[in-house]
Structures are given as C-alpha cells and as structure tokens.
Design a protein around this motif. Structure first.
Motif, PDB file in Angstrom:
ATOM      1  N   TYR A 113       0.846  -1.197   0.000  1.00  0.00           N
ATOM      2  CA  TYR A 113       0.000   0.000   0.000  1.00  0.00           C
ATOM      3  C   TYR A 113       0.882   1.248   0.000  1.00  0.00           C
ATOM      4  N   GLY A 114       2.016   1.158   0.698  1.00  0.00           N
ATOM      5  CA  GLY A 114       2.952   2.276   0.767  1.00  0.00           C
ATOM      6  C   GLY A 114       3.847   2.416  -0.448  1.00  0.00           C
ATOM      7  N   VAL A 171       0.224   5.964  -4.310  1.00  0.00           N
ATOM      8  CA  VAL A 171       0.755   5.694  -2.974  1.00  0.00           C
ATOM      9  C   VAL A 171       0.626   6.913  -2.066  1.00  0.00           C
ATOM     10  N   PRO A 172       0.415   6.681  -0.773  1.00  0.00           N
ATOM     11  CA  PRO A 172       0.335   7.775   0.185  1.00  0.00           C
ATOM     12  C   PRO A 172       1.556   8.682   0.055  1.00  0.00           C
ATOM     13  N   GLY A 173       1.311   9.947   0.213  1.00  0.00           N
ATOM     14  CA  GLY A 173       2.383  10.922   0.019  1.00  0.00           C
ATOM     15  C   GLY A 173       2.222  11.656  -1.300  1.00  0.00           C
ATOM     16  N   THR A 174       1.379  11.109  -2.199  1.00  0.00           N
ATOM     17  CA  THR A 174       1.165  11.750  -3.496  1.00  0.00           C
ATOM     18  C   THR A 174       0.092  12.834  -3.361  1.00  0.00           C
ATOM     19  N   LEU A 181      -4.071  12.826  -4.612  1.00  0.00           N
ATOM     20  CA  LEU A 181      -4.624  11.486  -4.890  1.00  0.00           C
ATOM     21  C   LEU A 181      -5.119  10.779  -3.619  1.00  0.00           C
ATOM     22  N   MET A 182      -5.378  11.562  -2.576  1.00  0.00           N
ATOM     23  CA  MET A 182      -5.831  10.953  -1.328  1.00  0.00           C
ATOM     24  C   MET A 182      -7.081  10.118  -1.604  1.00  0.00           C
TER      25      MET A 182
END
Lengths: 340, 627
Positions: free
Chosen positions: B317-318, B466-469, B472-473
């Motif tokens: 997921y990360g 991916v989280p951090g983008t 795109l939450m």
C-alpha cells in the motif's frame, strides 16, 4: 473523491471526505471525527502525508470520513498493516483507529507487538465496552454482569483495562480522553503526533444504541467534575467541583488514595504531582476506576525511546554505507566455477 | 567390488551399464549432532567444483538434537552425481555411510542390493546397537548380507588425529564427519581445497579446533590412500559433464527464490519489504533476505503469520513490493489477509514452501499438497495467479515472473515451492539481472480522472497511487467498492460487476504467459505424464528412459498453475491418456479434470519423500501395457 490540490492553509473541512457519515445518530464517533478534522488542520498536517488505518467495527469506518489516505483493513490487524506501511514509508503520519473488540480481542496480539516494538503509530482505541457492528454482544472491556445477546444472564468475563494492557506491553505513551471533550482530545492528538514511537490513546466513547450511558458515572454533567481527574505533567493531581479532591500516595499500602484536602489533616503538600515519565505512577493511575476513584484522563505516561522503524532504517543505512547491493556480484560470491 | 560396473543401474531400465562410472548415489547418515548435513553439503560443493552434475536431498528430522543414538534423531544427506545430466537425488543409494547403528537401521533397507555400506565400527557398542532397535549386532546376523560392508573405526581414527591439538574429547569426536568426508573425497577423487577453505573460515578464531578438523579431513583422505582400499572401495574417477558455458555455483531453492525476488524487485524498480514468521522449511528465505539490506530490502519478523501477511500488504500500500513467505500452516493463517489484498487489488507475493501435512504434519518432509489452498483456498470468489517452481535454480525465474504479474496486474501471486526444492542444491549457471527485461512500475500521479479503482483498460489493473502523493488521497478497504468511484458500494449489480472484473483480470493473465510446452516427447501420442513442481526430475528421467525403450510417452510440466496456459486443454486432449504424477492426493488431477473434463489418471504419493524414477516408470508401463 477529493482530488484537487489542497491550498496551503487548511481548515477542518479540508480533512473531511465527501462520503456521508454512516454512524448511528448520536454516536460518540461523530465528536471524535470532528475533533480530528479540526486538530489536523490546526496542527498543520498535510492530507497527502497522513494515513488512517483501521480494522473492523464501527470505529474502523473512520478512515472513509477523512480526506487523507486511508486503509480499512481486516478485523484486528490494523496495527500489523500500519507497521508494514510505516516500515515502507517512515516519513508518513500513520494513525490507527480501532475499537475494544478489534484491538483487545481479535487483534490483541498485534496491538501488543506494535506497542512493544514502539512503531511510530498513533493508535486510537474507541472504547464503548460493546460490539456495536455485530449488534451488541459484550466485549473484552465489558464489565462483569453486562447483559447482551451472547450473555443473557450477564457476562462472567473479567474485563481488560486498555491502558494497563498497553503499559504491560511497554507502551511509551498512554493517554485517555472522552469522545465529547474536543479540546482535551486536541491536546492528546497533538501530543500523540509529536511523540516518536507508538502512542496509545483510549477514547471513552458512548454507544448510544447498545450500551448507552455505560460511562454515565463519570461523564454525566452532574458528576463529571467530581469523577474526572485531568492529569497534567508537573501539576498536582487535584479534581472535584470544589477543587479539593486529590490523589495521595500511601507508602504503606503502595497504593493511591483519593483524599479531600483539608480533611483528616490532608494538605496540598501531601498531594501527588503528576510525572508523565514515571512508569510506576502510570501503572497506578491507569488502574484507577470509578466509583472509588475518578476516571483519570490526559497524558498519563510519555517517555520516548527510539522508534522501531527508525532503528530499522538506521541498520539499513549502516548496510548501505558500504555501497549499494550488486546482485550479480552477490550471486557470484563464494565457490563458483567457469565452464568455457 | 566393482563400483564402475553397476553404479549406473540406479535408473531402472537404463541400457546396460557403461564401462565408466556415469553416476552414483551416496547417502550419508548419522546422528543429528554428527554434522551429516555439513559433510554432505561440502561433498556436494567439491563435486560441483569437479564439474559433475549433481542433485542433493537433505533429509533431516524436525527435532534439533534428538536424544543421541535414536532412530528418530537420524539425519541424512543424499547426493546423486555423475558425468551425465543428473535430474534427481536418486531412487536408491549405491553407497551408504552410516555413522551409528541408528543411521544404519533407518537407511539400510533403501540401499541397492549389492551396494556398499561404510560403517563407523567405533559407534557400534552394544548399547548403541540396542538403542537403534537391533536385537543383535546387524554386522553378525546376516542383516547386511545383501550388501558389501566396510568397517572402519572412524571414531577412534578421528580422536587419534585430534589428540595432538589439545582439543576436548567431545571436539575430537566431532571431527569424524570431516574424517569421513576426507575418505569419501579420496574414493571419488575430489579436491579438498574448498572444504579446507570452509573449515578455515568457520573455525578461524579457534585455532586448535580448526587444525583438528583440517587434520581429520586430511587423515581420512590419507587413510584411503595408505590402506590401499583396493577391490571394494577402489578410487574411481568421474568425468566432468559438458555444461553450457558460463559461471556456475551450487544453489539451493531457498537461495534462488530469495535472489529471484530481489531481482524481480529490481526489475520492477521497487524496494522490497519481506514480512515473515519463522516456520520450517521456509525460514531460510527470511535469513537470506535479512542479510541483503543494502539492496533496499527490509525484512520484518512479524509476531505471527497473519501479521506478516498484513505488514507485507501495508508495505505494498505504501508503494514497496510486499512479500510474505511461509509454509502450509502459515499460509492457511494468511488467507483472510490475502483476501484483503485481492479486494484492494494490491501487489503481494506469497512464497509457499510446501511441507507434508495436514496440520503440523511432517515439517521437514516434502509434499505438494497446498495446490487447492493456493488456487481455491479463500473465502468467496478470490482468484490469484499461482506459479510452481520445479527445481532450485528454476526458483529464480519463477520469482521474477511472480513479481512481474503481481505488479502488472495489481494482485497477490502465490509461488509454490516445497521442502525438497528449498533444501536441495544443484549446479546453476548464474544469470545476470540484465538478462531479464525490466518491467518498471509507474505509480499514478495524474489527478485528472483519478479514483482508486480506475483501471487500465487492457490489463484491468487498478491505478497504484501511494500515500504521500498530493491530490490522490483516497480510501481503500475490504468492503466492496463502486466500479466507477472506488467508494463503498452495497449495490447488487455492482458486486456482480466487480466480481466479474476481478475474475476477468486474473483469467486474462493466460494471454500474457507462455503457451504450455512439452518438456520431452511429442505434442501428441499415447500418453502424457503431467507434473508440476519438484516432481520434474523423476518424471523427466522416467519419461526419457521409457522413450529410449520405445514407449510413446511425453512429459508436460506445468509452471503456471493458475491461470493455466491457454493451450493446455487442447494439448492434453491430443494424447490418448493423461497421467498426472504428483505428491498429494490428487489435487492437480482434480484441477485438470474440472477445467478440461478429461479422464486423467493419477500417480499419487504422500510419504513425505520425493517421487522415485522407478515409481514413474512402472506407472507409465502399467498405463501403456508392455508396449
């Protein structure tokens, strides 16, 4: 879906997703959600760097209502999924939302290990002492005698105390708040986010359908002042409407006592001062429960140590300092022979 | 005796033995504290460096140190080596080295009639003999009359050699494995250099112990020379095999699987997180990858199997490659989490080193009985691709293919290996990562038109954001998702559509994998023997032997267990008969029957021991008649 790039200054609204919230009307979860939206905005958190990971249960629907990244996983396993995520992406702010059944029953093992490893996760356990989503069975925090569909004559299980459990797992940060006390929750969320390592917050949460008013003995307005002790590091542990109730340590019995200042010769200097780095004190405080004692709220214990993922990264950096891996070279190390 | 004359007869029905020795099977056996695995693996190393082909079979008990002298504490190591291509560890040993009576008790019945037994007579005291379960000394009552027996007091020899180095009696006695290795190395003309280097490395800091072990190795070798062990144990030479040009090494399945995963991650342009829980026989994968941190590989020893799978999913997921490794019982625990990865459509590679079961079963023994678990073993309709590796070196390619499919199709992929492949070693032409075409992953960054289940129209894979983008939450989870938005949906028609889509996505992979080829023989005919996994060696050798005798039989070996290769049904129907040979109670058989409605027959074995060539040849004979 929220797909627009966020402006710089964010508000609570920017942390609310576009999904309709589906908890029962009057559920304590609404207040916690609202507090979280506001706290994150106030703290200057970035939605793209924030992830909510949850298990299964009413509380675990929480991520769907956050305009951050979110992962609704499987029953009890959120701490394990979050650990993998944090190992992969240590720079992210990772929150775990769980309930008393999810965290202490089916997921007890994972909670234990996330806490003892000290993974940098902010773990919020919504404790309503009941299984809500499966229609009201007793939970591991339900009190003895709790009547429910699965315990028609009353529960005979001895309940777990979430904070005592967490301390026993060597948690380095434990705190307790109440769903409707947004200001206090804000402090706890902020402290948890700042704390490097596993932060564990038990949030007393009222299930209006299956366990309404189970915490009334300390949350009802009429009794709240006399039955809630809000501890603050460095401050004497005084509570009560008249600010004259307090905790004292009895060295003979090695126990805490609820006393009244001005009665039986008790003066202010007899009163314990809260030290959030004192693990023994944290153990005593976390075990106190109404009716003989107030419910202890606030940051009960905070004594940071190196977080797990930071230690993992440090080892990896040490290995990488000798140069990046070369797989072709590795496979040719040791005994090889050439055929021409 | 004349080893040269009949050693080649191990493969039943091979043509008359040649005058020169073309292959031989040696089995070393002793107490689990005797160092038999070290003895065997060092002999394999020496043999590989002599450019012989070889296959090994470490066969050890689940107990770490069972009580001394007991039959259940016997550890064995079998090696088949030769001047022709070796495909199995051998049906029957030609030589048995037994370091105590229990080792003899457990192993002598498997020895070829006329084979050679080398005994440590120093270990044959009356109480040891009784403890092993022999009523009387087996050397005296005719128990061994069908074999040739050579007795050497190896214990006394080793102690004598160690004495000048001042090591303890215990340390001295422990050099007997190296003394034995010296002797056997002399018998087959092996160089001792690699073992000497090994001893120096291993005992570097302990001078006396190192020197005692080096001396024992040389003494065993010298014993062979000076005692002129002519006749029965004359030294024999084994000509080198002509391998394809390249750089070679010995590789175990666990090594090749771990390295293949590392290569796959590199080709995908991803870092890897392996989350695993210790379990036999999967643990070596965790050990190997734990030492590869400089490759961007994070290893996590989780609190249990479920957590291991969940942490791997969290890593995927990360935006890393999440991998989890286990064996049957552990895979069973992971199944709910695998369902989550299927539902959230995240890449995940699950390495299943199968062992004999059910439940705890036989942890150190091999079996292929997790095929149903891999293909169908989850709640609800939850398809994933399943790949089977068939030999140690093959693990490397299969691992790369698994990473390719997992990342391209956003799906969990399971690799089926087994205990035999994981522990066995074979000579391996070392590949370069650059031999393989890269398949770099592209994370989603485009916000326009994004939702988490927006799909590639060709592969049906969803976007990997991916989280951090920024921008795109999104939220994903195990609840059914709306096809058009990724939001929670309880809509009946939508669930049908999502189920169909997940099914189509995996089925579609059949168009992205090679057509099924025939390993050996014709693409049609009287009989096809179908196998998968580690039965490759015995099936291939058996089919080869039978074809030399004029039987119309072919060998088909399935790597892509699910989805099956698109031509497999037609291919199988082009044979009059299909025989499925596998180490379970008929799982691939059932799969093929259900998919193609063919009347396949079966050769099944679930003894915890690898399939034998002889078992396959006799099955072929019974299905084809006497030709």
């Amino acid at each position: 879906m929220n797909v627009t790039v966020q402006p710089d200054k964010l508000t609570a609204k920017d942390f609310a997703s576009d999904q309709e919230v589906r908890w029962c009307p009057g559920c304590g979860d609404y207040a916690i959600l609202k507090a979280m939206h506001k706290s994150l905005a106030d703290m200057g958190a970035r939605p793209e760097n924030t992830v909510f990971v949850s298990g299964i249960g009413c509380s675990s629907r929480f991520p769907y209502y956050m305009a951050t990244y979110g992962f609704h996983t499987i029953h009890g396993r959120a701490p394990a999924v979050a650990t993998g995520l944090k190992l992969a992406r240590p720079e992210l702010d990772v929150w775990v939302v769980t309930g008393d059944g999810d965290a202490l029953s089916i997921g007890g093992n994972h909670l234990f290990h996330a806490l003892r490893r000290n993974v940098d996760l902010n773990i919020l356990l919504f404790n309503n002492e009941i299984y809500g989503l499966t229609k009201g069975q007793y939970s591991p925090t339900s009190r003895v005698g709790q009547k429910s569909p699965s315990t028609p004559m009353g529960s005979v299980d001895s309940p777990a105390n979430a904070l005592t459990f967490a301390l026993g797992c060597n948690a380095r940060f434990i705190a307790r708040g109440i769903d409707v006390q947004a200001k206090n929750l804000d402090v706890l969320f902020r402290r948890a986010r700042e704390h490097k390592g596993a932060s564990f917050i038990e949030i007393i949460q009222n299930c209006i359908v299956y366990n309404d008013a189970v915490f009334a003995d300390f949350t009802e307005k009429a009794v709240a002042d006399d039955m809630q002790l809000h501890v603050v590091h460095g401050q004497p542990m005084i509570f009560g409407k008249a600010k004259n109730k307090a905790l004292r340590f009895n060295a003979q019995t090695f126990q805490l006592e609820a006393v009244v200042i001005g009665e039986n010769g008790v003066t202010e200097k007899d009163i314990l001062v809260h030290d959030e780095k004192n693990r023994v004190l944290a153990g005593l405080l976390s075990a106190l429960r109404p009716p003989n004692f107030p419910e202890v709220l606030g940051v009960i214990y905070c004594d940071p140590a190196t977080s797990y993922e930071a230690a993992v990264v440090a080892q990896e950096n040490l290995a990488k300092a000798k140069g990046p891996g070369d797989l072709d070279k590795l496979m040719r190390a040791g005994n090889t022979w050439a055929v021409t | 005796m004349n080893l040269q004359a009949d050693a080649g007869r191990k493969d039943t029905n091979t043509p008359a033995p040649k005058s020169e020795l073309d292959s031989i099977v040696v089995r070393f056996a002793g107490d689990s504290g005797d160092g038999v695995q070290l003895l065997g693996s060092q002999f394999a190393q020496e043999t590989a460096l002599a450019s012989n082909s070889l296959a090994t079979f470490p066969d050890y008990p689940a107990e770490i140190r069972a009580p001394t002298g007991t039959t259940y504490g016997v550890s064995a190591f079998q090696i088949n080596f030769g001047s022709r291509l070796i495909k199995t560890a051998g049906d029957q040993p030609d030589v048995l080295v037994a370091l105590n009576p229990a080792a003899l008790m457990v192993n002598y019945k498997g020895l070829r009639k006329g084979g050679l037994v080398i005994l440590d007579s120093g270990a044959f005291k009356e109480k040891d003999i009784k403890r092993a379960g022999f009523a009387v000394d087996p050397r005296l009552d005719g128990t061994l009359k069908e074999f040739r027996v050579m007795e050497i007091d190896i214990s006394a020899q080793a102690l004598e050699v160690a004495k000048p180095f001042g090591v303890s009696q215990k340390e001295g006695l422990r050099t007997k494995n190296l003394w034995t290795l010296g002797l056997v190395s002399w018998m087959y003309d092996r160089e001792l250099n690699s073992t000497m280097e090994y001893i120096t490395r291993k005992f570097g800091a302990e001078d006396a112990v190192r020197d005692a072990n080096l001396a024992a190795l040389k003494a065993g070798h010298a014993y062979g020379e000076t005692h002129e062990l002519s006749g029965d144990v004359a030294p024999v030479s084994m000509p080198a095999v002509e391998f394809e040009p390249g750089t070679y090494r010995l590789v175990s399945g666990a090594e090749a699987l771990a390295w293949g995963m590392a290569a796959g991650a590199q080709l995908a342009g991803l870092e890897m997180v392996l989350a695993s829980y210790p379990i036999t026989p999967s643990s070596p994968i965790l050990h190997i990858l734990a030492k590869m941190k400089q490759f961007g590989i994070t290893t996590f020893q989780a609190e249990d199997e479920i957590a291991a799978c969940c942490a791997a999913i969290g890593a995927s997921y990360g935006g890393k490659l999440g991998v989890t490794a286990s064996s049957g019982p552990g895979i069973a625990l992971k199944t709910e989490a695998i369902g989550l990865a299927i539902s959230t459509e995240l890449p995940l590679v699950i390495l299943n080193t199968q062992r004999a079961g059910p439940s705890t079963g036989l942890p150190t023994k091999t079996e292929q009985s997790d095929l149903f678990l891999a293909v169908w073993g989850r709640n609800a309709d939850a398809p994933i691709p399943v790949l089977a590796t068939h030999a140690p070196g093959d693990c490397f390619e299969v691992a790369i293919e698994a990473v390719r499919l997992a990342t391209k199709y956003m799906t969990p992929v399971m690799i089926l290996s087994d205990g035999y492949i994981a522990n066995a070693a074979e000579p391996w032409r070392i590949p370069s990562v650059s031999d393989y075409a890269p398949f770099k992953v592209q994370f989603r960054t485009e916000t326009e038109g994004f939702h988490p289940f927006v799909r590639d129209p060709h592969t049906l894979a969803r976007a990997w954001a991916v989280p951090g983008t920024p921008g795109l939450m999104h939220r994903i989870g195990g609840i059914e998702k709306d096809y058009n938005s990724g939001n929670i949906s309880y809509d009946p028609a939508n669930h049908q559509k999502m189920t169909d889509t997940r099914f189509a996505k995996i089925n579609n992979i059949a168009n992205d994998i090679p057509e099924q080829s025939v390993e050996l023989g014709d693409t049609k005919g009287k009989l096809a023997v179908v196998g998968w996994g580690s039965t490759h060696g015995p099936i291939n050798r058996a089919v080869s032997n039978m074809r030399e005798q004029g039987f119309d039989v072919s060998h088909i070996h399935i790597r892509h267990v699910w989805p099956l290769p698109r031509n497999l049904g037609q291919l199988l129907k082009s044979y009059e008969k299909v025989l499925v040979a596998e180490m379970n109670n008929g799982q691939m058989l059932t799969l093929l029957k259900s998919q193609y409605l063919i009347d396949a027959k079966s050769l099944l074995k679930v003894s915890g021991q690898p399939l034998k060539i002889e078992e396959v040849t006799s099955a072929i004979r019974s299905h084809l008649g006497s030709n």
